[in-house]
Design an enzyme around this catalytic site. Structure first.
Site, PDB file in Angstrom:
ATOM      1  N   SER A   6       0.849  -1.191   0.000  1.00  0.00           N
ATOM      2  CA  SER A   6       0.000   0.000   0.000  1.00  0.00           C
ATOM      3  C   SER A   6       0.882   1.238   0.000  1.00  0.00           C
ATOM      4  O   SER A   6       1.692   1.434   0.914  1.00  0.00           O
ATOM      5  CB  SER A   6      -0.896   0.014   1.239  1.00  0.00           C
ATOM      6  OG  SER A   6      -1.411   1.316   1.408  1.00  0.00           O
ATOM      7  N   HIS A  31      -1.159  -1.233  -4.429  1.00  0.00           N
ATOM      8  CA  HIS A  31      -2.421  -0.965  -3.746  1.00  0.00           C
ATOM      9  C   HIS A  31      -2.566   0.529  -3.469  1.00  0.00           C
ATOM     10  O   HIS A  31      -1.701   1.149  -2.854  1.00  0.00           O
ATOM     11  CB  HIS A  31      -2.443  -1.749  -2.432  1.00  0.00           C
ATOM     12  CG  HIS A  31      -3.741  -1.692  -1.689  1.00  0.00           C
ATOM     13  ND1 HIS A  31      -4.820  -2.499  -1.990  1.00  0.00           N
ATOM     14  CD2 HIS A  31      -4.141  -0.919  -0.648  1.00  0.00           C
ATOM     15  CE1 HIS A  31      -5.818  -2.234  -1.168  1.00  0.00           C
ATOM     16  NE2 HIS A  31      -5.443  -1.273  -0.341  1.00  0.00           N
ATOM     17  N   ASP A  33      -5.003   3.426  -1.817  1.00  0.00           N
ATOM     18  CA  ASP A  33      -6.095   3.678  -0.873  1.00  0.00           C
ATOM     19  C   ASP A  33      -6.712   5.044  -1.137  1.00  0.00           C
ATOM     20  O   ASP A  33      -6.075   6.072  -0.920  1.00  0.00           O
ATOM     21  CB  ASP A  33      -5.562   3.613   0.562  1.00  0.00           C
ATOM     22  CG  ASP A  33      -5.204   2.190   0.961  1.00  0.00           C
ATOM     23  OD1 ASP A  33      -6.079   1.312   0.854  1.00  0.00           O
ATOM     24  OD2 ASP A  33      -4.040   1.954   1.356  1.00  0.00           O
ATOM     25  N   MET A  35      -9.483   7.601   0.012  1.00  0.00           N
ATOM     26  CA  MET A  35     -10.356   7.934   1.151  1.00  0.00           C
ATOM     27  C   MET A  35     -10.927   9.333   0.947  1.00  0.00           C
ATOM     28  O   MET A  35     -10.200  10.236   0.520  1.00  0.00           O
ATOM     29  CB  MET A  35      -9.551   7.902   2.453  1.00  0.00           C
ATOM     30  CG  MET A  35      -8.781   6.608   2.666  1.00  0.00           C
ATOM     31  SD  MET A  35      -7.942   6.611   4.251  1.00  0.00           S
ATOM     32  CE  MET A  35      -6.940   5.113   4.102  1.00  0.00           C
ATOM     33  N   HIS A  64      -8.502   0.637  -3.915  1.00  0.00           N
ATOM     34  CA  HIS A  64      -9.381   0.351  -2.781  1.00  0.00           C
ATOM     35  C   HIS A  64     -10.129   1.629  -2.436  1.00  0.00           C
ATOM     36  O   HIS A  64      -9.557   2.552  -1.867  1.00  0.00           O
ATOM     37  CB  HIS A  64      -8.495  -0.138  -1.606  1.00  0.00           C
ATOM     38  CG  HIS A  64      -9.227  -0.358  -0.328  1.00  0.00           C
ATOM     39  ND1 HIS A  64      -8.572  -0.583   0.874  1.00  0.00           N
ATOM     40  CD2 HIS A  64     -10.553  -0.414  -0.041  1.00  0.00           C
ATOM     41  CE1 HIS A  64      -9.464  -0.748   1.839  1.00  0.00           C
ATOM     42  NE2 HIS A  64     -10.667  -0.651   1.310  1.00  0.00           N
ATOM     43  N   MET A  66     -12.532   3.834  -0.343  1.00  0.00           N
ATOM     44  CA  MET A  66     -13.154   3.978   0.993  1.00  0.00           C
ATOM     45  C   MET A  66     -13.896   5.306   0.960  1.00  0.00           C
ATOM     46  O   MET A  66     -13.448   6.319   1.506  1.00  0.00           O
ATOM     47  CB  MET A  66     -12.063   3.973   2.076  1.00  0.00           C
ATOM     48  CG  MET A  66     -11.497   2.582   2.320  1.00  0.00           C
ATOM     49  SD  MET A  66      -9.887   2.652   3.141  1.00  0.00           S
ATOM     50  CE  MET A  66      -8.836   2.767   1.694  1.00  0.00           C
ATOM     51  N   MET A 135     -11.013  -6.677   5.318  1.00  0.00           N
ATOM     52  CA  MET A 135     -10.217  -5.747   6.130  1.00  0.00           C
ATOM     53  C   MET A 135      -9.800  -6.434   7.432  1.00  0.00           C
ATOM     54  O   MET A 135     -10.620  -7.026   8.133  1.00  0.00           O
ATOM     55  CB  MET A 135     -11.040  -4.493   6.474  1.00  0.00           C
ATOM     56  CG  MET A 135     -11.350  -3.575   5.307  1.00  0.00           C
ATOM     57  SD  MET A 135      -9.924  -3.080   4.334  1.00  0.00           S
ATOM     58  CE  MET A 135      -8.953  -2.163   5.540  1.00  0.00           C
ATOM     59  N   ASP A 173      -6.255  -6.981   4.008  1.00  0.00           N
ATOM     60  CA  ASP A 173      -5.640  -5.652   4.070  1.00  0.00           C
ATOM     61  C   ASP A 173      -5.617  -5.133   5.506  1.00  0.00           C
ATOM     62  O   ASP A 173      -6.666  -4.952   6.115  1.00  0.00           O
ATOM     63  CB  ASP A 173      -6.458  -4.705   3.174  1.00  0.00           C
ATOM     64  CG  ASP A 173      -5.899  -3.300   3.095  1.00  0.00           C
ATOM     65  OD1 ASP A 173      -4.826  -3.037   3.671  1.00  0.00           O
ATOM     66  OD2 ASP A 173      -6.548  -2.465   2.433  1.00  0.00           O
TER      67      ASP A 173
HETATM   68  C1  DX5 Z   1      -6.294   1.053   5.613  1.00  0.00           C
HETATM   69  C2  DX5 Z   1      -5.799   0.770   4.230  1.00  0.00           C
HETATM   70  C3  DX5 Z   1      -4.641  -0.140   4.140  1.00  0.00           C
HETATM   71  C4  DX5 Z   1      -3.410   0.339   4.863  1.00  0.00           C
HETATM   72  C5  DX5 Z   1      -2.527  -0.831   5.124  1.00  0.00           C
HETATM   73  O1  DX5 Z   1      -7.482   1.758   5.523  1.00  0.00           O
HETATM   74  O2  DX5 Z   1      -6.833   0.176   3.480  1.00  0.00           O
HETATM   75  O3  DX5 Z   1      -4.346  -0.454   2.789  1.00  0.00           O
HETATM   76  O4  DX5 Z   1      -2.694   1.306   4.162  1.00  0.00           O
HETATM   77  O5  DX5 Z   1      -1.446  -0.399   5.904  1.00  0.00           O
HETATM   78  P1  DX5 Z   1      -0.736  -1.358   6.952  1.00  0.00           P
HETATM   79  O6  DX5 Z   1      -0.181  -2.526   6.203  1.00  0.00           O
HETATM   80  O7  DX5 Z   1       0.299  -0.477   7.557  1.00  0.00           O
HETATM   81  O8  DX5 Z   1      -1.792  -1.795   7.942  1.00  0.00           O
HETATM   82 ZN    ZN Z   2      -6.352  -0.629   1.462  1.00  0.00          ZN
END
Ligand code: DX5
Ligand code: ZN
Length: 213
Positions: A6, A31, A33, A35, A64, A66, A135, A173
């Site tokens: 990520s 990956h 993220d 948000m 991903h 969110m 998750m 994840d």
């Molecule tokens: C959390 C994200 C993850 C996160 C993972 O909301 O979806 O992808 O970045 O990070 P680590 O591996 O540090 O938990």
């Molecule tokens: Zn993620």
């Protein structure tokens, strides 16, 4: 086991370099993220930055979402040709319709489940999905502690996938590292996301390799 680092834990001041480094380090997917500050209490990046990530990446993108208003974000990111787009089932009134939309755009559809959502919630969507993302932390931040109930959830999801004779993959994840990777493998997981573990290691390649078991 495939590994999707990520980029949330990367140094955003040198983002293109950080993306190249994980690709050269042998990762399977990148990956990303996304948000929106509404579905989760954090805000990350939009299509302008993700298009720079796509340019630097030599491996496929795993986006991903969110966010609230998933369909709007699918339209924003589809032109970047990611391999996967996943959206949260908890935030979607019409998941079946959105899966079809993602597929029609030539992208592999995936659904994400928060730590409280049972895999049975998506039993009748499995036939149409290429991946389910479980998750193992509450979405919103990197560097959180692994929630072990994901092992039982992965096991139950695997049973559903097998029963339905589906080739849907399981991705996990959050909080993944070299200590829990074997248990994840044993639970039937196909892909892991790892942010702080990979980017916190002196050698990204070594960290990635340690998870590709
Ligand atoms: C959390 C994200 C993850 C996160 C993972 O909301 O979806 O992808 O970045 O990070 P680590 O591996 O540090 O938990
Ligand atoms: Zn993620």
């Amino acid at each position: 086991m495939q590994v999707a680092p990520s980029i949330l834990s990367a140094d955003f001041g040198i983002l293109a370099q950080e993306v190249k480094a994980i690709c050269d380090g042998g990762c399977d997917l990148v990956h990303v993220d996304v948000m929106d500050g509404h579905f989760v209490p954090n805000l990350t990046i939009g299509p302008v930055v993700v298009s720079a990530v796509a340019k630097a990446a030599t491996k496929p993108l795993d986006i991903h979402l969110m966010v609230e208003n998933n369909s709007f974000f699918v339209d924003l990111f589809a032109p970047l040709n990611p391999k996967y787009i996943s959206f949260h089932i908890e935030e979607e009134k019409h998941p079946h319709r959105l899966i079809q939309k993602i597929r029609d755009l030539g992208i592999s559809p995936a659904i994400t489940l928060n730590p409280h959502t049972p895999p049975e919630a998506i039993e009748f969507l499995i036939d149409d999905l290429d991946m389910v993302l479980l998750m193992s932390v509450n979405p919103g931040f990197g560097g959180q502690k692994f929630i072990p109930n994901v092992l039982e959830r992965a096991f139950r999801l695997k049973e559903i996938i097998t029963k339905r004779n589906s080739s849907c993959l399981i991705e996990v994840d959050g909080g993944v590292n070299d200590k829990n990777i074997q248990a994840l493998k044993d639970a039937g997981v196909d892909i892991v996301v790892a942010g702080s573990y990979v980017y916190g290691n002196d050698s990204y390649a070594d960290a990635i390799k340690s998870l590709q078991i």
